[in-house]
Design an enzyme around this catalytic site. Structure first.
Site, mmCIF file in Angstrom:
data_model
loop_
_atom_site.group_PDB
_atom_site.id
_atom_site.type_symbol
_atom_site.label_atom_id
_atom_site.label_comp_id
_atom_site.label_asym_id
_atom_site.label_seq_id
_atom_site.Cartn_x
_atom_site.Cartn_y
_atom_site.Cartn_z
ATOM 1 N N CYS A 130 2.465 -5.006 6.072
ATOM 2 C CA CYS A 130 3.225 -5.733 7.097
ATOM 3 C C CYS A 130 4.721 -5.437 7.018
ATOM 4 O O CYS A 130 5.377 -5.237 8.052
ATOM 5 C CB CYS A 130 2.969 -7.232 6.986
ATOM 6 N N HIS A 243 8.455 -12.131 8.736
ATOM 7 C CA HIS A 243 9.153 -11.378 7.691
ATOM 8 C C HIS A 243 10.498 -10.891 8.231
ATOM 9 O O HIS A 243 10.595 -10.457 9.378
ATOM 10 C CB HIS A 243 8.344 -10.155 7.263
#
Length: 340
Positions: A130, A243
């Site tokens: 990710c 994130h």
């Protein structure tokens, strides 16, 4: 005519998100099945306005199915992905198991779509980590213009990257800080995550890097360019979803910050929000549920020759996992299978 699609690990955070995104993007599905381990057998999951009841992964026959999106750990993937691939079902795998296999393409569709042709080597396609996925979406259009020499990245990664138990740990620890007697000791993480940051994601390696940091280095080289030097520090932060990354880039050629901003504005999968004022940038809270990778704080780094800084934010359950897998499925359909 559409596709027969399997979602493996359909009861987890990423599996559920895969189903949501397949429905949202109106992926041409003729038939879809949700698979889970026996402990989750019979669990109901949503697919658009339909409800699917999970079936047993252990006994499922992949013969006749077009593609399988895997959202389970490496151990389960190692057992079941080859079965699917051998049955003629193309596997799109979200685990780390196949990412570094030279015969298996590691794909971010905005960055290296031509790699899809390599799927036939083993009938398996790997989805990147990710933290890597959102970074390479930002790096590639800049690399095409000025060639990147070196990247220094510090990540600020949400707890959803560790799964549901980590989300619960942050929630319960945060509540426990205010209620005497309800304090929660760390179990998912080695230290308290509530009101704290932990510079440790995945296991430590002999080099002193963590496995997460190594993944970012190796995957960037495989997806974008093996000549790029990358150094990473990956940090877990008390954020539920999304994130963030502070990225410092050194180029071979000079790239003006204004030109970089315009390049990123027109690049696929990116939204630039970069106003030099209070709130003129994107934070994780604002990216949740969005498909885009957001770029802010684009500015020259005058301490090095040909340097640039930027801030990169994305919903890790979407672009970092489920969305990228669905985009790979779309690319596979468009370029190779050509149904629907």
């Amino acid at each position: 005519m559409g596709y027969k699609v399997v979602v493996v690990g359909a009861t987890g955070n990423v599996g559920r998100e895969m189903l949501n995104i397949l429905a949202e993007r109106e992926f041409p599905v003729d038939e879809i099945v949700a698979l889970a381990s026996r402990k989750s057998l019979g669990t109901e999951v949503s697919f658009g306005d339909k409800t699917l009841t999970t079936k047993d992964l252990d006994t499922f026959d992949f013969t006749g199915w077009d593609m399988a999106l895997f959202a389970v750990g490496s151990e389960a993937t190692k057992k079941y992905a080859p079965k699917a691939a051998e049955a003629g079902c193309v596997v799109i795998d979200n685990s780390s198991l196949y990412r570094y296999d030279p015969d298996i393409p590691l794909i971010v569709p905005e960055v290296n779509p031509d790699a899809i042709e390599q799927y036939s080597n083993k009938n398996i396609i790997a989805n990147p980590n990710c933290s890597t996925a959102q970074m390479v979406v930002a790096l590639k259009p800049l690399h095409d213009r000025a060639k990147i020499k070196r990247v220094v990245v510090s990540t600020y990664q949400s707890v959803s990257g560790s799964g549901k138990d980590a989300i619960d740990e942050l929630w319960n620890q945060t509540k426990g800080m205010y209620v005497p007697g309800q304090e929660v000791a760390p179990s998912v993480y080695p230290k308290q995550i509530a009101f704290n940051v932990i510079p440790h994601i995945d296991v430590f390696m002999d080099s002193g890097d963590t496995k997460e940091e190594w993944k970012m280095i190796a995957e960037t080289k495989k997806i974008v360019d093996p000549s790029i030097k990358v150094t990473a520090t990956c940090v877990r932060v008390p954020v539920f979803v999304g994130h963030s990354e502070s990225i410092n880039i050194e180029f071979e050629d000079f790239l003006d910050e204004d030109e970089a901003r315009e390049i990123l504005r027109t690049a696929p999968g990116i939204l630039v929000v970069d106003k030099r004022e209070d709130g003129g940038y994107v934070t994780p809270v604002e990216c949740v549920g969005d498909f885009a990778t957001f770029i802010s704080r684009i500015r020259q780094d005058v301490t090095i020759e040909n340097g640039l800084n930027l801030w990169c934010v994305s919903d890790n359950l979407r672009k970092g996992a489920a969305l990228n897998a669905v985009q790979i499925a779309e690319l596979l359909g468009r370029r190779v299978l050509k149904k629907g």
